[in-house]
Design an enzyme around this catalytic site. Structure first.
Site, PDB file in Angstrom:
ATOM      1  N   GLY A  13      76.081  55.847 -48.190  1.00 29.81           N
ATOM      2  CA  GLY A  13      77.455  56.326 -48.213  1.00 29.81           C
ATOM      3  C   GLY A  13      78.039  56.271 -49.611  1.00 29.81           C
ATOM      4  N   ALA A  15      78.364  58.615 -51.980  1.00 26.37           N
ATOM      5  CA  ALA A  15      78.786  59.852 -52.640  1.00 26.37           C
ATOM      6  C   ALA A  15      80.293  60.051 -52.656  1.00 26.37           C
ATOM      7  CB  ALA A  15      78.118  61.058 -51.974  1.00 26.37           C
ATOM      8  N   GLY A  17      84.524  58.061 -51.714  1.00 25.15           N
ATOM      9  CA  GLY A  17      85.334  56.950 -51.219  1.00 25.15           C
ATOM     10  C   GLY A  17      84.967  55.620 -51.843  1.00 25.15           C
ATOM     11  N   ALA A  21      83.180  54.580 -55.663  1.00 26.67           N
ATOM     12  CA  ALA A  21      83.898  53.633 -56.519  1.00 26.67           C
ATOM     13  C   ALA A  21      83.026  52.427 -56.845  1.00 26.67           C
ATOM     14  CB  ALA A  21      85.196  53.189 -55.844  1.00 26.67           C
ATOM     15  N   ASP A  38      73.343  59.598 -49.192  1.00 25.87           N
ATOM     16  CA  ASP A  38      74.448  60.192 -48.450  1.00 25.87           C
ATOM     17  C   ASP A  38      73.920  61.372 -47.662  1.00 25.87           C
ATOM     18  OD1 ASP A  38      77.708  59.770 -48.916  1.00 25.87           O
ATOM     19  OD2 ASP A  38      77.174  61.671 -47.978  1.00 25.87           O
ATOM     20  N   SER A 142      85.164  45.672 -42.117  1.00 30.60           N
ATOM     21  CA  SER A 142      86.570  46.052 -42.216  1.00 30.60           C
ATOM     22  C   SER A 142      87.384  44.931 -41.591  1.00 30.60           C
ATOM     23  CB  SER A 142      86.815  47.363 -41.459  1.00 30.60           C
ATOM     24  OG  SER A 142      88.192  47.588 -41.238  1.00 30.60           O
ATOM     25  N   TYR A 155      85.320  52.110 -33.242  1.00 24.86           N
ATOM     26  CA  TYR A 155      85.244  51.727 -34.654  1.00 24.86           C
ATOM     27  C   TYR A 155      85.385  50.216 -34.793  1.00 24.86           C
ATOM     28  CZ  TYR A 155      86.222  51.792 -39.684  1.00 24.86           C
ATOM     29  OH  TYR A 155      86.180  51.583 -41.037  1.00 24.86           O
ATOM     30  N   THR A 192      91.122  56.602 -48.472  1.00 23.58           N
ATOM     31  CA  THR A 192      89.937  57.451 -48.439  1.00 23.58           C
ATOM     32  C   THR A 192      90.152  58.533 -47.393  1.00 23.58           C
ATOM     33  OG1 THR A 192      88.782  56.224 -46.693  1.00 23.58           O
ATOM     34  CG2 THR A 192      88.485  55.446 -48.975  1.00 23.58           C
TER      35      THR A 192
END
Length: 262
Positions: A13, A15, A17, A21, A38, A142, A155, A192
């Protein structure tokens, strides 16, 4: 405790957001080379162009892969082994999507693929190819792994699972066997495209109300990347780290369930 200088990193992941960074911050901090994984060719090529423009050639490669497919995920590690000279090795599982109606895909990307990638790194590639004393796996969970929200139960389920995975694999016996630290990052609200997506959520009208319980500042992805560098240096295996409200990352200890009796 540890440094990213001179290391080689694989990040899923990566590529856009938070992932992109983190890639840039790692390179700023002296990382030797990064393999960006990605599913989007377009995003991957664009990210690679940004990196070349800022850091020069031969600092990163892009590998297009669907992390929900084991053979493709395995291929990312093999490609990294043959393309980059290993000085030390780090793995960052950052790929993620949101979506509650097609919940199987959300779990496949946010939980199952992370478990698969973590096991591949922990059991196969890091112990075999790391040249330093230890390897490192960072999984991106998260603060939704500590809370439950009506708008996104699946999620939240995935992120709860990653917290449990990190705590278990970060245990003493796992570390003695594999010499790999497993650390879990738990960002708060981050600016994002994923955080701005409303389609596929339950009760979209509750979005602002539930997000409002998480704090008042929506962080830039770069802030999470900065916090991650510090966590890499001092995070013990099995530790959980929250970064929110543009403040330094702090460690969270989940209490034993018996202490939570009401």
């Amino acid at each position: 405790m540890d440094s990213v200088a001179g290391k080689v990193v694989l990040i899923t992941g990566g590529a856009g957001g938070i992932g992109l960074a983190v890639v840039k911050k790692l390179l700023q901090s002296g990382t030797k080379g990064i393999s960006i994984v990605d599913i989007s060719d377009e995003s991957g090529r664009r990210a690679l162009d940004e990196i070349v423009a800022t850091f020069g050639e031969n600092k990163a490669i892009f590998i297009r892969a669907d992390v929900t497919k084991k053979t493709e995920l395995e291929g990312t590690w093999y490609y990294l082994l043959f393309i980059l000279l290993f000085v030390g090795t780090r793995g960052f599982n950052n790929a993620g999507i949101s979506g509650e109606i097609e919940w199987q895909q959300t779990l496949a990307v946010n939980l199952v693929a992370v478990v698969e990638g973590t096991y591949l790194a922990l059991q196969t590639y890091l112990p075999k190819y790391k040249s330093g004393e230890e390897g490192l796996i960072v999984n991106m969970a998260s603060i939704c792994g500590f809370h439950s929200f009506q708008i996104s139960p699946i999620y939240c389920t995935a992120k709860h699972g990653l917290i449990g995975l990190g705590k278990a694999l970060g245990g003493e016996e796992f570390y003695k066997k594999y010499k790999v630290r497993v650390v879990t990052m738990c960002p708060g609200m981050v600016r994002t495209p994923l955080s701005e997506k409303t389609e596929g959520l339950f009760f979209p009208d509750l979005l602002q109300k539930e997000i409002g319980t998480l704090g008042t500042i929506i962080q830039a992805p770069e802030r999470v990347a900065e916090g991650l560098i510090e966590v890499i240096k001092k995070g013990k295996t099995g530790s959980l780290w929250v970064i929110e409200d543009d403040q330094p990352a702090y460690e969270v200890v989940v209490p034993h369930y018996r202490t939570m009796k009401v």
